[in-house]
Design a protein around this motif. Structure first.
Motif, PDB file in Angstrom:
ATOM      1  N   VAL A  95      -7.864   4.350  -7.328  1.00 55.75           N
ATOM      2  CA  VAL A  95      -8.987   5.105  -6.767  1.00 55.75           C
ATOM      3  C   VAL A  95      -8.689   5.419  -5.307  1.00 55.75           C
ATOM      4  N   PRO A  96      -8.795   6.702  -4.905  1.00 57.25           N
ATOM      5  CA  PRO A  96      -8.535   7.049  -3.501  1.00 57.25           C
ATOM      6  C   PRO A  96      -9.682   6.623  -2.584  1.00 57.25           C
ATOM      7  N   TYR A  97      -9.302   6.018  -1.450  1.00 54.35           N
ATOM      8  CA  TYR A  97     -10.251   5.606  -0.416  1.00 54.35           C
ATOM      9  C   TYR A  97      -9.850   6.251   0.904  1.00 54.35           C
ATOM     10  N   THR A  98     -10.819   6.343   1.819  1.00 55.27           N
ATOM     11  CA  THR A  98     -10.543   6.898   3.141  1.00 55.27           C
ATOM     12  C   THR A  98     -11.473   6.285   4.180  1.00 55.27           C
ATOM     13  N   HIS A  99     -11.065   6.352   5.418  1.00 56.20           N
ATOM     14  CA  HIS A  99     -11.928   6.027   6.554  1.00 56.20           C
ATOM     15  C   HIS A  99     -11.306   6.634   7.812  1.00 56.20           C
ATOM     16  N   LYS A 100     -12.103   6.678   8.866  1.00 58.76           N
ATOM     17  CA  LYS A 100     -11.615   7.142  10.169  1.00 58.76           C
ATOM     18  C   LYS A 100     -11.437   5.945  11.081  1.00 58.76           C
ATOM     19  N   GLY A 101     -10.496   6.096  12.017  1.00 62.71           N
ATOM     20  CA  GLY A 101     -10.264   5.036  12.972  1.00 62.71           C
ATOM     21  C   GLY A 101      -9.934   5.595  14.336  1.00 62.71           C
ATOM     22  N   ASN A 102     -10.007   4.731  15.328  1.00 68.46           N
ATOM     23  CA  ASN A 102      -9.634   5.073  16.699  1.00 68.46           C
ATOM     24  C   ASN A 102      -8.403   4.270  17.079  1.00 68.46           C
ATOM     25  N   TYR A 103      -7.548   4.887  17.871  1.00 67.79           N
ATOM     26  CA  TYR A 103      -6.350   4.231  18.350  1.00 67.79           C
ATOM     27  C   TYR A 103      -6.246   4.488  19.846  1.00 67.79           C
ATOM     28  N   GLY A 118      -6.549   8.483  20.289  1.00 63.81           N
ATOM     29  CA  GLY A 118      -6.540   9.347  19.115  1.00 63.81           C
ATOM     30  C   GLY A 118      -7.512   8.870  18.062  1.00 63.81           C
ATOM     31  N   THR A 119      -7.920   9.804  17.231  1.00 63.54           N
ATOM     32  CA  THR A 119      -8.721   9.520  16.049  1.00 63.54           C
ATOM     33  C   THR A 119      -7.873   9.922  14.854  1.00 63.54           C
ATOM     34  N   TYR A 120      -7.899   9.131  13.809  1.00 63.15           N
ATOM     35  CA  TYR A 120      -7.072   9.396  12.643  1.00 63.15           C
ATOM     36  C   TYR A 120      -7.886   9.188  11.367  1.00 63.15           C
ATOM     37  N   ALA A 121      -7.434   9.826  10.298  1.00 59.15           N
ATOM     38  CA  ALA A 121      -7.952   9.562   8.956  1.00 59.15           C
ATOM     39  C   ALA A 121      -6.911   8.707   8.257  1.00 59.15           C
ATOM     40  N   GLU A 122      -7.344   7.641   7.631  1.00 60.05           N
ATOM     41  CA  GLU A 122      -6.456   6.745   6.887  1.00 60.05           C
ATOM     42  C   GLU A 122      -6.849   6.797   5.423  1.00 60.05           C
ATOM     43  N   ASP A 123      -5.929   7.252   4.591  1.00 61.33           N
ATOM     44  CA  ASP A 123      -6.174   7.346   3.158  1.00 61.33           C
ATOM     45  C   ASP A 123      -5.307   6.324   2.437  1.00 61.33           C
ATOM     46  N   SER A 124      -5.859   5.748   1.374  1.00 62.88           N
ATOM     47  CA  SER A 124      -5.126   4.756   0.587  1.00 62.88           C
ATOM     48  C   SER A 124      -5.658   4.777  -0.847  1.00 62.88           C
ATOM     49  N   ALA A 150       0.845  -1.208   0.000  1.00 66.81           N
ATOM     50  CA  ALA A 150       0.000   0.000   0.000  1.00 66.81           C
ATOM     51  C   ALA A 150       0.876   1.251   0.000  1.00 66.81           C
ATOM     52  N   PRO A 151       1.588   1.505  -1.094  1.00 67.48           N
ATOM     53  CA  PRO A 151       2.506   2.639  -1.110  1.00 67.48           C
ATOM     54  C   PRO A 151       1.811   3.994  -0.969  1.00 67.48           C
ATOM     55  N   GLY A 152       0.524   4.073  -1.235  1.00 68.98           N
ATOM     56  CA  GLY A 152      -0.200   5.335  -1.111  1.00 68.98           C
ATOM     57  C   GLY A 152      -0.844   5.540   0.250  1.00 68.98           C
ATOM     58  N   TRP A 153      -0.560   4.661   1.198  1.00 69.99           N
ATOM     59  CA  TRP A 153      -1.161   4.714   2.528  1.00 69.99           C
ATOM     60  C   TRP A 153      -0.676   5.957   3.270  1.00 69.99           C
ATOM     61  N   HIS A 154      -1.603   6.699   3.858  1.00 72.73           N
ATOM     62  CA  HIS A 154      -1.260   7.950   4.542  1.00 72.73           C
ATOM     63  C   HIS A 154      -2.185   8.128   5.754  1.00 72.73           C
ATOM     64  N   LEU A 155      -1.606   8.550   6.876  1.00 70.75           N
ATOM     65  CA  LEU A 155      -2.366   8.783   8.102  1.00 70.75           C
ATOM     66  C   LEU A 155      -2.332  10.258   8.470  1.00 70.75           C
ATOM     67  N   THR A 156      -3.443  10.748   8.984  1.00 74.79           N
ATOM     68  CA  THR A 156      -3.531  12.109   9.499  1.00 74.79           C
ATOM     69  C   THR A 156      -4.248  12.054  10.839  1.00 74.79           C
ATOM     70  N   MET A 157      -3.597  12.552  11.891  1.00 73.12           N
ATOM     71  CA  MET A 157      -4.254  12.581  13.200  1.00 73.12           C
ATOM     72  C   MET A 157      -5.303  13.681  13.196  1.00 73.12           C
ATOM     73  N   ILE A 158      -6.465  13.371  13.751  1.00 74.41           N
ATOM     74  CA  ILE A 158      -7.567  14.325  13.817  1.00 74.41           C
ATOM     75  C   ILE A 158      -7.636  14.936  15.214  1.00 74.41           C
ATOM     76  N   ASP A 159      -7.607  14.091  16.210  1.00 81.10           N
ATOM     77  CA  ASP A 159      -7.586  14.579  17.589  1.00 81.10           C
ATOM     78  C   ASP A 159      -6.891  13.550  18.454  1.00 81.10           C
ATOM     79  N   GLU A 160      -6.467  13.988  19.622  1.00 82.10           N
ATOM     80  CA  GLU A 160      -5.777  13.063  20.521  1.00 82.10           C
ATOM     81  C   GLU A 160      -5.833  13.592  21.941  1.00 82.10           C
TER      82      GLU A 160
END
Length: 163
Positions: free
Chosen positions: A127-135, A116-122, A91-101
């Motif tokens: 085709v670009p995809y995204t979702h939010k996750g909790n850590y 923390g909550t993050y946005a994960e893009d791939s 997944a070379p296009g995988w990218h994380l962005t922290m939203i809050d922590e």
């Protein structure tokens, strides 16, 4: 193994490496410790986003246990490093962005919980995809003066969807 599973393994591997380096003069205030942990999480995310396995895993606790729904727990720093390496490959296009922590420090000052909550893009087939996750991660102030993650849990808030 599916692409989604590779990303899940990688997310668990990477985010579960979020300890905080601390010298013998570790700040005593809870706010200072929380800031250190948040800064180290930032370093880990930067390591993931730059595909630098050493930076992304430099804070692993040797006995780390990483848990995520739909997969067996990863046990040990090597397992997390291997999972993250696999994700970088697939997944070379995988990218994380922290939203809050936030960070809660135990009164004794020897343990902390990072949330923390993050946005994960791939990308999937271009085709670009995204979702939010909790850590959520459990940090311990180890005998050598270093804060390390000893356990972590990753939970998606929603399935991936096209951007």
């Amino acid at each position: 193994m599916t692409f989604k599973l590779y990303l899940s393994i990688a997310m668990a591997a990477s985010l579960s490496h979020l300890p905080t380096q601390a010298a013998a003069t570790t700040p005593k205030s809870q706010a200072a410790v929380a800031s250190m942990i948040e800064a180290d999480v930032g370093e880990i995310i930067a390591g993931i986003n730059s595909r630098n396995i050493d930076e992304a895993t430099k804070f692993d606790a040797p006995d780390l246990i990483s848990m995520e729904s739909m997969r067996e727990p990863s046990i040990g720093a090597k397992a997390d490093r291997d999972g993250l390496s696999m994700a970088f490959k697939y997944a070379p296009g995988w990218h994380l962005t922290m939203i809050d922590e936030s960070v809660d420090i135990a009164k004794a000052g020897d343990m902390a919980i990072y949330r923390g909550t993050y946005a994960e893009d791939s990308m999937r087939g271009g085709v670009p995809y995204t979702h939010k996750g909790n850590y959520i991660a459990g940090f311990r102030h180890d005998a050598d003066g270093t804060w390390r993650v000893h356990w972590s849990v990753i939970a998606w808030q929603s399935p991936s969807q096209k951007k």
